[in-house]
Motif scaffolding. Sequence first.
Motif, PDB file in Angstrom:
ATOM      1  N   GLU A   1       0.839  -1.194   0.000  1.00 29.37           N
ATOM      2  CA  GLU A   1       0.000   0.000   0.000  1.00 29.37           C
ATOM      3  C   GLU A   1       0.880   1.253   0.000  1.00 29.37           C
ATOM      4  OE1 GLU A   1      -3.147   0.185  -0.434  1.00 29.37           O
ATOM      5  OE2 GLU A   1      -3.486  -1.977  -0.406  1.00 29.37           O
ATOM      6  N   VAL A   2       0.276   2.401  -0.263  1.00 30.08           N
ATOM      7  CA  VAL A   2       1.007   3.661  -0.320  1.00 30.08           C
ATOM      8  C   VAL A   2       0.393   4.641   0.684  1.00 30.08           C
ATOM      9  CG1 VAL A   2       1.710   5.594  -1.775  1.00 30.08           C
ATOM     10  CG2 VAL A   2       1.594   3.295  -2.735  1.00 30.08           C
ATOM     11  N   SER A   3       1.231   5.178   1.536  1.00 32.17           N
ATOM     12  CA  SER A   3       0.793   6.073   2.600  1.00 32.17           C
ATOM     13  C   SER A   3       0.402   7.441   2.046  1.00 32.17           C
ATOM     14  CB  SER A   3       1.924   6.248   3.611  1.00 32.17           C
ATOM     15  OG  SER A   3       1.734   7.403   4.400  1.00 32.17           O
ATOM     16  N   PRO A   4      -0.720   8.000   2.514  1.00 32.59           N
ATOM     17  CA  PRO A   4      -1.074   9.359   2.095  1.00 32.59           C
ATOM     18  C   PRO A   4      -0.055  10.389   2.564  1.00 32.59           C
ATOM     19  CG  PRO A   4      -2.515   8.617   3.865  1.00 32.59           C
ATOM     20  CD  PRO A   4      -1.726   7.425   3.422  1.00 32.59           C
ATOM     21  N   LEU A   5       0.594  10.116   3.687  1.00 28.99           N
ATOM     22  CA  LEU A   5       1.657  11.001   4.171  1.00 28.99           C
ATOM     23  C   LEU A   5       2.801  11.052   3.164  1.00 28.99           C
ATOM     24  CD1 LEU A   5       3.194  12.660   6.304  1.00 28.99           C
ATOM     25  CD2 LEU A   5       3.909  10.483   7.329  1.00 28.99           C
ATOM     26  N   VAL A   6       3.217   9.882   2.683  1.00 32.29           N
ATOM     27  CA  VAL A   6       4.309   9.814   1.716  1.00 32.29           C
ATOM     28  C   VAL A   6       3.895  10.428   0.377  1.00 32.29           C
ATOM     29  CG1 VAL A   6       5.817   8.249   0.420  1.00 32.29           C
ATOM     30  CG2 VAL A   6       5.342   7.816   2.839  1.00 32.29           C
ATOM     31  N   VAL A   7       2.639  10.214  -0.005  1.00 31.42           N
ATOM     32  CA  VAL A   7       2.132  10.812  -1.247  1.00 31.42           C
ATOM     33  C   VAL A   7       2.267  12.335  -1.187  1.00 31.42           C
ATOM     34  CG1 VAL A   7       0.022  11.263  -2.572  1.00 31.42           C
ATOM     35  CG2 VAL A   7       0.591   8.932  -1.893  1.00 31.42           C
ATOM     36  N   ARG A   8       1.888  12.909  -0.055  1.00 35.35           N
ATOM     37  CA  ARG A   8       2.029  14.367   0.082  1.00 35.35           C
ATOM     38  C   ARG A   8       3.495  14.773   0.089  1.00 35.35           C
ATOM     39  NH1 ARG A   8       3.253  17.523   4.045  1.00 35.35           N
ATOM     40  NH2 ARG A   8       2.921  15.968   5.682  1.00 35.35           N
ATOM     41  N   GLN A   9       4.325  14.016   0.814  1.00 36.66           N
ATOM     42  CA  GLN A   9       5.746  14.344   0.869  1.00 36.66           C
ATOM     43  C   GLN A   9       6.411  14.244  -0.498  1.00 36.66           C
ATOM     44  OE1 GLN A   9       6.946  11.529   3.902  1.00 36.66           O
ATOM     45  NE2 GLN A   9       6.831  13.075   5.529  1.00 36.66           N
ATOM     46  N   ALA A  10       5.860  13.392  -1.360  1.00 37.70           N
ATOM     47  CA  ALA A  10       6.407  13.220  -2.702  1.00 37.70           C
ATOM     48  C   ALA A  10       6.043  14.373  -3.631  1.00 37.70           C
ATOM     49  CB  ALA A  10       5.910  11.910  -3.301  1.00 37.70           C
ATOM     50  N   GLY A  11       5.122  15.233  -3.192  1.00 36.70           N
ATOM     51  CA  GLY A  11       4.800  16.413  -3.978  1.00 36.70           C
ATOM     52  C   GLY A  11       3.386  16.469  -4.514  1.00 36.70           C
ATOM     53  N   ALA A  12       2.571  15.456  -4.204  1.00 37.40           N
ATOM     54  CA  ALA A  12       1.189  15.463  -4.694  1.00 37.40           C
ATOM     55  C   ALA A  12       0.322  16.406  -3.861  1.00 37.40           C
ATOM     56  CB  ALA A  12       0.611  14.059  -4.669  1.00 37.40           C
ATOM     57  N   LYS A  13      -0.703  16.958  -4.517  1.00 33.27           N
ATOM     58  CA  LYS A  13      -1.685  17.793  -3.829  1.00 33.27           C
ATOM     59  C   LYS A  13      -3.075  17.164  -3.857  1.00 33.27           C
ATOM     60  CE  LYS A  13       0.648  22.200  -4.723  1.00 33.27           C
ATOM     61  NZ  LYS A  13       0.529  23.564  -5.328  1.00 33.27           N
ATOM     62  N   ILE A  14      -3.274  16.235  -4.786  1.00 39.48           N
ATOM     63  CA  ILE A  14      -4.570  15.592  -4.992  1.00 39.48           C
ATOM     64  C   ILE A  14      -4.364  14.089  -4.930  1.00 39.48           C
ATOM     65  CG2 ILE A  14      -6.367  15.132  -6.738  1.00 39.48           C
ATOM     66  CD1 ILE A  14      -5.957  17.956  -7.777  1.00 39.48           C
ATOM     67  N   VAL A  15      -5.355  13.359  -4.448  1.00 40.94           N
ATOM     68  CA  VAL A  15      -5.312  11.897  -4.538  1.00 40.94           C
ATOM     69  C   VAL A  15      -6.665  11.396  -5.037  1.00 40.94           C
ATOM     70  CG1 VAL A  15      -5.886  11.606  -2.084  1.00 40.94           C
ATOM     71  CG2 VAL A  15      -4.811   9.735  -3.346  1.00 40.94           C
ATOM     72  N   GLU A  16      -6.609  10.612  -6.103  1.00 41.38           N
ATOM     73  CA  GLU A  16      -7.812  10.034  -6.703  1.00 41.38           C
ATOM     74  C   GLU A  16      -8.212   8.789  -5.923  1.00 41.38           C
ATOM     75  OE1 GLU A  16      -9.215   8.045 -10.967  1.00 41.38           O
ATOM     76  OE2 GLU A  16      -7.125   8.636 -10.661  1.00 41.38           O
ATOM     77  N   LEU A  17      -9.495   8.690  -5.594  1.00 35.33           N
ATOM     78  CA  LEU A  17      -9.979   7.584  -4.770  1.00 35.33           C
ATOM     79  C   LEU A  17     -11.299   7.052  -5.318  1.00 35.33           C
ATOM     80  CD1 LEU A  17      -9.355   9.367  -1.357  1.00 35.33           C
ATOM     81  CD2 LEU A  17      -7.902   7.592  -2.374  1.00 35.33           C
ATOM     82  N   GLY A  18     -11.554   5.775  -5.089  1.00 28.42           N
ATOM     83  CA  GLY A  18     -12.851   5.192  -5.387  1.00 28.42           C
ATOM     84  C   GLY A  18     -13.197   5.080  -6.853  1.00 28.42           C
ATOM     85  N   HIS A  19     -12.186   5.031  -7.726  1.00 28.66           N
ATOM     86  CA  HIS A  19     -12.499   4.905  -9.151  1.00 28.66           C
ATOM     87  C   HIS A  19     -13.262   3.611  -9.412  1.00 28.66           C
ATOM     88  CE1 HIS A  19     -11.913   4.364 -13.485  1.00 28.66           C
ATOM     89  NE2 HIS A  19     -11.782   5.671 -13.531  1.00 28.66           N
ATOM     90  N   ALA A  20     -14.093   3.628 -10.452  1.00 30.11           N
ATOM     91  CA  ALA A  20     -14.910   2.457 -10.785  1.00 30.11           C
ATOM     92  C   ALA A  20     -14.065   1.212 -10.995  1.00 30.11           C
ATOM     93  CB  ALA A  20     -15.735   2.742 -12.033  1.00 30.11           C
ATOM     94  N   GLU A  21     -12.856   1.391 -11.529  1.00 36.04           N
ATOM     95  CA  GLU A  21     -11.975   0.229 -11.721  1.00 36.04           C
ATOM     96  C   GLU A  21     -11.506  -0.331 -10.386  1.00 36.04           C
ATOM     97  OE1 GLU A  21     -10.439   2.101 -15.943  1.00 36.04           O
ATOM     98  OE2 GLU A  21      -9.163   2.225 -14.162  1.00 36.04           O
ATOM     99  N   ARG A  22     -11.228   0.544  -9.437  1.00 40.95           N
ATOM    100  CA  ARG A  22     -10.835   0.084  -8.100  1.00 40.95           C
ATOM    101  C   ARG A  22     -11.997  -0.647  -7.423  1.00 40.95           C
ATOM    102  NH1 ARG A  22      -5.731  -0.304  -6.962  1.00 40.95           N
ATOM    103  NH2 ARG A  22      -6.509  -0.619  -4.855  1.00 40.95           N
TER     104      ARG A  22
END
Length: 255
Positions: free
Chosen positions: A84-105
């Motif tokens: 899995e990928v931590s939201p903390l690390v995602v932010r630290q990596a430079g992201a501002k948005i995270v896509e969630l709940g896509h129909a494919e997921r």
Amino acid sequence: MPPLPRPRRIVGVSLKMYFDLQSTLSYVRGMLQLDGDAWNARIDLFVIPDFVTLMASADILQPSSIMLGAQDAFWEDKGPYTGEVSPLVVRQAGAKIVELGHAERRAMFGETDEIAAKKAGAAARNGLIPLVCIGERTHHSIASAAVGAAIQECTPQVNSVLAAVPDDAEVILAYEPVWAIGAAQPADPDHVVNVTKELRKLAAGRSGVTRILYGGSAGPGTFAKIAEGVDGLFLGRFAHDIHNLKKVIEEVGGA
């Protein structure tokens, strides 16, 4: 009472898993060339590459106003969650948005409204903007029935997310009828407007910004027909050609 001012418009694209590493970085560099054009003062732009290229993409986009997104994040910040990928690390990596709940997921990995909501809460907790995909699975041929069924199916999806994030947190809802993803044409404009108007009411009274996007075979000409209901577009394969993306940006920014 006068209507509330609409949020700032926004356009974004997900690369899913279509590109390899070098193609992804080439695409992000191409997006960088779009920054600063005439539409820039009127709309926000974001791109969601794969996880492996997040940090390199962040470096490319650093001098721009283009927002970087991630395609998913877990609901815990740290712990024994292999793969899995931590939201903390995602932010630290430079992201501002995270896509969630896509129909494919939801379809391939069994993600539920509850899981999407937990992830949205974790994203907001870490200073990320949750971009939560919502949409009905089936399509009725009778327009009035289709709208009612869509609202009925999407309402719990929206409510679970809004209950999980702070009232002042920014949230983006991407309305993507499952039956319209990858279709030859986007959903009927009247259908989109009628559904998204009702969904917007669910977020009425929040102090945080709530923006609603349409996704599902969107392209040139889509936004003008549905602008009454949405704040922008969430694009897929059509926009994997930078020239096509530019056309849509110009339309949304100039409409």
